[in-house]
Design a protein around this motif. Structure first.
Motif, short mmCIF file in Angstrom:
data_model
loop_
_atom_site.label_atom_id
_atom_site.label_comp_id
_atom_site.label_asym_id
_atom_site.label_seq_id
_atom_site.Cartn_x
_atom_site.Cartn_y
_atom_site.Cartn_z
N LYS A 146 -10.47 6.62 -9.47
CA LYS A 146 -10.90 6.41 -8.09
C LYS A 146 -10.04 7.32 -7.22
O LYS A 146 -8.85 7.50 -7.51
N VAL A 147 -10.61 7.91 -6.19
CA VAL A 147 -9.86 8.85 -5.36
C VAL A 147 -9.64 8.28 -3.96
O VAL A 147 -10.57 7.79 -3.32
N PHE A 148 -8.39 8.34 -3.52
CA PHE A 148 -7.98 7.96 -2.16
C PHE A 148 -7.59 9.22 -1.38
O PHE A 148 -7.40 10.29 -1.95
N GLY A 166 -10.05 4.77 0.26
CA GLY A 166 -8.76 4.18 0.61
C GLY A 166 -7.78 5.24 1.06
O GLY A 166 -8.03 6.45 0.93
N ILE A 167 -6.66 4.80 1.60
CA ILE A 167 -5.62 5.70 2.10
C ILE A 167 -4.27 5.29 1.49
O ILE A 167 -3.91 4.12 1.50
N HIS A 168 -3.54 6.26 0.99
CA HIS A 168 -2.23 6.05 0.36
C HIS A 168 -1.21 6.87 1.16
O HIS A 168 -1.35 8.07 1.29
N ILE A 169 -0.18 6.21 1.71
CA ILE A 169 0.77 6.88 2.60
C ILE A 169 2.15 6.26 2.47
O ILE A 169 2.29 5.07 2.21
N ALA A 172 -4.57 -4.47 -3.57
CA ALA A 172 -4.07 -3.33 -2.79
C ALA A 172 -4.95 -2.10 -3.00
O ALA A 172 -5.19 -1.34 -2.05
N LEU A 173 -5.45 -1.91 -4.21
CA LEU A 173 -6.23 -0.73 -4.54
C LEU A 173 -7.74 -0.95 -4.40
O LEU A 173 -8.53 -0.07 -4.76
#
Length: 434
Positions: A179-181, A208-211, A347-348
């Motif tokens: 899966k790509v965020f 989604g966003i990962h930061i 979370a994911l």
């Protein structure tokens, strides 16, 4: 049979949804859990695993790492984050290429599989090469390209393009295991324009966003000086936050920011070993959990940890909260197990697929051997036996998407020795290139 079936018999099942800790059997058909019962018919089953004396639980979920950075393990220790990044890591990263990141990711995958992690969330570079490693290793991943623009408009466009190409080329690949965020690096390396654009793309593509957010006191000071607001206050002001955001670290939080995180249902990835090693501080995890914030667990990269053992990470997380609050009851072993399973899945955005032992969910399962010195005698409950006694080396079997990746502590999909040799050669070449 037409289905690929695996029967796991006599397992002590630790289910993070209820912690009933029953001894039962479980049947896998293809990539799904199809049956859980006291007894299951063994006829016509392709493979039987006798899990007597073993604890069965969901495959662990690492919600923040940089897998290819296994190549930088031990490269720059005993340094502050600022010095670690600027003086050592970024100069080394300037010479990275896709082949290096592929072998670094394979090395990381070996470590993940052997210590019971079946899903990881990664932010780094050359991510299509990381996707190749995910496909080859059989594990599950959420991948994002680490976008850094430092206010440069041309670089910003290129970074966005890179992340969208990753989405178009890799989202859903490897039998749906990838899966790509979107991966804006942080509020201090990604411009306001980039962060606003990321929010727009996330809404448009349902990504989604990962930061990284609020990792160090210096970050708080720098963002506050530039924006007049603390990081989460700033991110709220520009409309960035939402339930699709996974914020790694979250060490330096005010009470007001905890309210902001709760209000927008932002998910937190706690990385205690990295935060301790870089002397970044202690995230107020017990306070976040008290406020019903979804807190998951991550190792960060092996360059700042220096391993990917999530069981070790969970013990550290629990003990760190106890000693920092002077309350031995906070972050119990049950809560710690949930951080690495159902909370990690939530979370994911994967809670409908993984994170618990339920019929219909993906067969991402690990078995932990209790017939070991550090696991004997058995604890009063399974979760405390895992969190306080075990480590990654106690993992006996790792299954992801219904495929056995390790059995009896032996990998079935990757050649360890070959990967070790290639990884040693890669870091040798990288060091020589500086």
């Amino acid at each position: 049979m037409s289905d690929n079936t695996i029967l796991i018999k006599n397992a002590l099942i630790l289910n993070p949804n209820n912690f009933e800790n029953k001894k039962q059997s479980l049947l896998i058909k293809d990539d799904l859990i199809s049956q859980i019962a006291d007894e299951i018919d063994e006829n016509n089953v392709d493979k039987i695993i006798d899990a007597n004396g073993k604890i069965l639980l969901p495959g662990l979920i690492n919600t923040h790492t940089h897998l290819s950075m296994t190549l930088f393990r031990g490269l720059a220790d005993d340094l502050s984050l600022d010095s670690w990044l600027n003086d050592h890591i970024w100069p080394m990263e300037a010479n990275l290429n896709g082949d290096y990141c592929y072998i670094g990711a394979l090395l990381g995958a070996v470590e993940l599989i052997k210590s019971g992690t079946t899903t990881f969330s990664d932010m780094y570079f050359y991510m299509e090469d990381v996707a190749r490693a995910v496909e080859d290793s059989g594990i599950r991943a959420v991948l994002s390209y680490g976008m850094i623009d430092f206010g440069d408009a041309e670089k910003r466009e290129n970074e966005i393009k890179e992340n969208l190409e990753l989405y178009n080329n890799c989202n859903g690949m490897a039998d749906g295991r990838i899966k790509v965020f979107l991966g804006p690096h942080s509020p201090y390396t990604a411009s306001e324009e980039l962060l606003i654009k990321v929010r727009e793309i996330a809404d448009e593509y349902n990504m989604g966003i990962h930061i990284h957010v609020s990792e160090t006191q210096k970050e708080i000071d720098d963002v506050s000086t530039e924006k007049g607001l603390r990081p989460f206050e700033y991110l709220e002001k520009i409309g960035f936050l939402g339930p699709d955001v996974v914020a790694a670290h979250c060490v330096w939080l005010s009470d007001e920011e905890i309210e902001i995180i709760k209000k927008h249902n932002v998910k937190v990835s706690h990385n205690p070993c990295s935060n301790m090693k870089l002397a970044s501080g202690i995230s107020p995890v017990s306070k976040l959990i008290e406020n019903d914030v979804c807190v998951s667990i991550g190792t960060d990269g092996a360059s700042s940890n220096n391993n990917l053992d999530l069981i070790e990470e969970l013990k550290t997380a629990s003990l760190l909260q106890k000693v920092s609050t002077l309350d031995p009851k906070v972050l119990s072993s049950d809560e710690a197990i949930q951080m690495a399973t159902i909370k990690g899945a939530e979370a994911l955005g994967l809670e409908d697929e993984i994170g618990s032992i339920e019929v219909g969910k993906k067969a991402d399962i690990i078995l932990i051997e209790t017939n070991a010195a550090n696991m004997t005698p058995d604890s009063s409950n399974l979760s405390s036996n895992i969190i306080y006694s075990a480590n990654g080396s106690n993992v006996d079997t790792t299954i992801c998407n219904g495929k056995i990746l390790m059995e009896n502590k032996k990998l079935t999909v990757l050649n360890e020795d070959e990967i070790f040799d290639k990884a040693r050669q890669a870091i040798k070449e990288l060091k020589e290139a500086i």
